[in-house]
Write an enzyme that holds these catalytic residues in place. Structure first.
Site, PDB file in Angstrom:
ATOM      1  N   GLY A   1       0.817  -1.203   0.000  1.00  0.00           N
ATOM      2  CA  GLY A   1       0.000   0.000   0.000  1.00  0.00           C
ATOM      3  C   GLY A   1       0.847   1.247   0.000  1.00  0.00           C
ATOM      4  O   GLY A   1       2.075   1.170  -0.048  1.00  0.00           O
TER       5      GLY A   1
ATOM      6  N   LYS B   1       5.044  -1.268  -9.677  1.00  0.00           N
ATOM      7  CA  LYS B   1       4.852   0.183  -9.549  1.00  0.00           C
ATOM      8  C   LYS B   1       6.186   0.891  -9.333  1.00  0.00           C
ATOM      9  O   LYS B   1       6.325   2.082  -9.640  1.00  0.00           O
ATOM     10  CB  LYS B   1       3.846   0.495  -8.434  1.00  0.00           C
ATOM     11  CG  LYS B   1       4.200  -0.031  -7.058  1.00  0.00           C
ATOM     12  CD  LYS B   1       5.079   0.877  -6.238  1.00  0.00           C
ATOM     13  CE  LYS B   1       5.474   0.187  -4.953  1.00  0.00           C
ATOM     14  NZ  LYS B   1       6.451   0.965  -4.151  1.00  0.00           N
TER      15      LYS B   1
ATOM     16  N   ASP C   1      -0.523   2.773  -3.947  1.00  0.00           N
ATOM     17  CA  ASP C   1       0.928   2.729  -3.774  1.00  0.00           C
ATOM     18  C   ASP C   1       1.647   3.433  -4.915  1.00  0.00           C
ATOM     19  O   ASP C   1       2.679   4.080  -4.723  1.00  0.00           O
ATOM     20  CB  ASP C   1       1.366   1.265  -3.675  1.00  0.00           C
ATOM     21  CG  ASP C   1       2.678   1.106  -2.923  1.00  0.00           C
ATOM     22  OD1 ASP C   1       3.213   2.115  -2.413  1.00  0.00           O
ATOM     23  OD2 ASP C   1       3.176  -0.026  -2.817  1.00  0.00           O
TER      24      ASP C   1
ATOM     25  N   VAL D   1      18.064   0.119  -0.694  1.00  0.00           N
ATOM     26  CA  VAL D   1      17.886  -0.350  -2.064  1.00  0.00           C
ATOM     27  C   VAL D   1      16.703   0.332  -2.740  1.00  0.00           C
ATOM     28  O   VAL D   1      15.637   0.490  -2.142  1.00  0.00           O
ATOM     29  CB  VAL D   1      17.660  -1.877  -2.073  1.00  0.00           C
ATOM     30  CG1 VAL D   1      17.322  -2.377  -3.471  1.00  0.00           C
ATOM     31  CG2 VAL D   1      18.898  -2.580  -1.532  1.00  0.00           C
TER      32      VAL D   1
END
Length: 347
Positions: free
Chosen positions: A148, A203, A256, A291
């Site tokens: 989310g 995404k 998200d 990362v």
């Protein structure tokens, strides 16, 4: 169960600490870190990642301690090290454990670098979500994912938001909601775990593209177009890998995507912004404290698209920009002139 036992977190990065801040209001928390200095900072100073932690939060570097003391555990480590982490914990995890991971990336199995360079096809048989990694490496049965619009810095600051716990098991969703729900943090539940995991992974690619537009000083109109067309490509990847499109249209997908692709607090957006401002991929990655998952996912997405001949021009152009040093202005011009004919084609 979770009220009597501490809730475990595997990983003491910024998102792991953000989850600890949410949990500390409802339960005791035990964080695993392999770094002794991190364990000491949490246990003695009650402070990590610039964040004060309550005395309800403790840390350990012993995987067995986490497994023995906690029934509900949140693994939150980068996808590149996720399988190795699960292998480390595997001897101590039992079928009664509940695991809800918070890692938004993919794992690749069965192919080495030499095979990838030879253009060996990458199929669904080679791709694993993090829940699939948990199932392969441990005896845990009841698995979920946390997905989310959860930017760590905003969670730590106590800003209101919502998230999604996706699992095939009601008890996983119920347990996660019981320890995370609060007046400022709402937890939705869903059985569509595969779609939620793919949405959370893909995404990040679009967030890199949005960061590139931001780094070029471009406006909201073109950013909105990127997010809209990027969502279409995210769904194309997900459907080809076996999920439905529903999760992409909810909290784990659009929610998200908007958060990650519009905020400088997003590592993937920041990566794209710095790339557009002239830094190299290597220098950006080497200087980031955590990362940017989208870089790894972008490479896998390129291999998947090549194998299945997917129509994903944004993802393919981003691959050329990030990995082949293709000129960013030419890439934007190419996408602006690309002959899109259909606006919505995934419902």
């Amino acid at each position: 169960m979770t009220k009597k036992r501490p809730v475990g977190i595997i990983g003491a990065g910024s998102f792991g600490i953000a989850i600890a801040k949410l949990l500390e209001h409802n339960t005791e928390v035990l964080i695993y870190s392999r770094k002794p200095e991190t364990v000491a900072a949490i246990n003695t100073a009650h402070f990590h990642y610039g964040t004060p932690l309550s005395h309800a939060v403790k840390a350990t570097s012993d995987p067995q301690e986490i497994a023995e003391k906690c029934h509900l555990i949140f693994p939150i480590v980068p996808s590149s090290g996720f399988r190795a982490t699960m292998q480390l914990f595997s001897p101590y995890l039992k079928p009664y454990h509940l695991l809800i991971h918070g890692t938004k990336g993919l794992d690749l199995v069965g192919l080495d670098e030499t095979q990838l360079k030879r253009n060996t096809p990458v199929t669904r048989a080679h791709i694993r979500t993090m829940s699939e990694v948990i199932a392969e490496e441990t005896s845990v049965i009841r698995i979920g994912c946390l997905s989310g619009p959860n930017l760590a810095s905003e969670l730590i600051a106590g800003q209101p938001t919502a998230t999604l716990i996706a699992s095939r098991f009601d008890e996983v969703i119920d347990a996660g909601q019981a320890v995370l729900n609060s007046k400022r943090f709402h937890v939705f539940g869903s059985y569509e775990i595969l779609g939620a995991e793919f949405a959370g992974a893909f995404k990040n690619i679009i967030a890199i593209g949005s960061g590139i537009l931001g780094g070029k000083g471009l406006g909201r109109n073109i950013q909105a177009m990127l997010l809209t067309r990027g969502l279409t490509e995210m769904i194309a990847f997900g459907k080809r890998l076996g999920s439905t499109h529903e999760a992409f249209l909810g909290t784990a997908g659009i929610g998200d995507l908007v958060a990650t692709a519009t905020s400088t607090n997003s590592r993937n957006y920041t990566f794209g912004m710095r790339l557009a401002q002239g830094e190299s991929r290597e220098s950006i990655l080497n200087s980031m404290s955590e990362v940017a998952e989208g870089v790894r996912t972008l490479r896998l997405a390129h291999l998947i698209a090549r194998t299945y001949r997917l129509h994903v021009p944004i993802s393919e152009m981003l691959y050329r920009v990030v990995f082949e040093n293709f000129d960013i202005d030419r890439a934007i011009e190419y996408l602006m002139e690309y002959p899109y004919d259909i606006d919505v084609d995934f419902v």
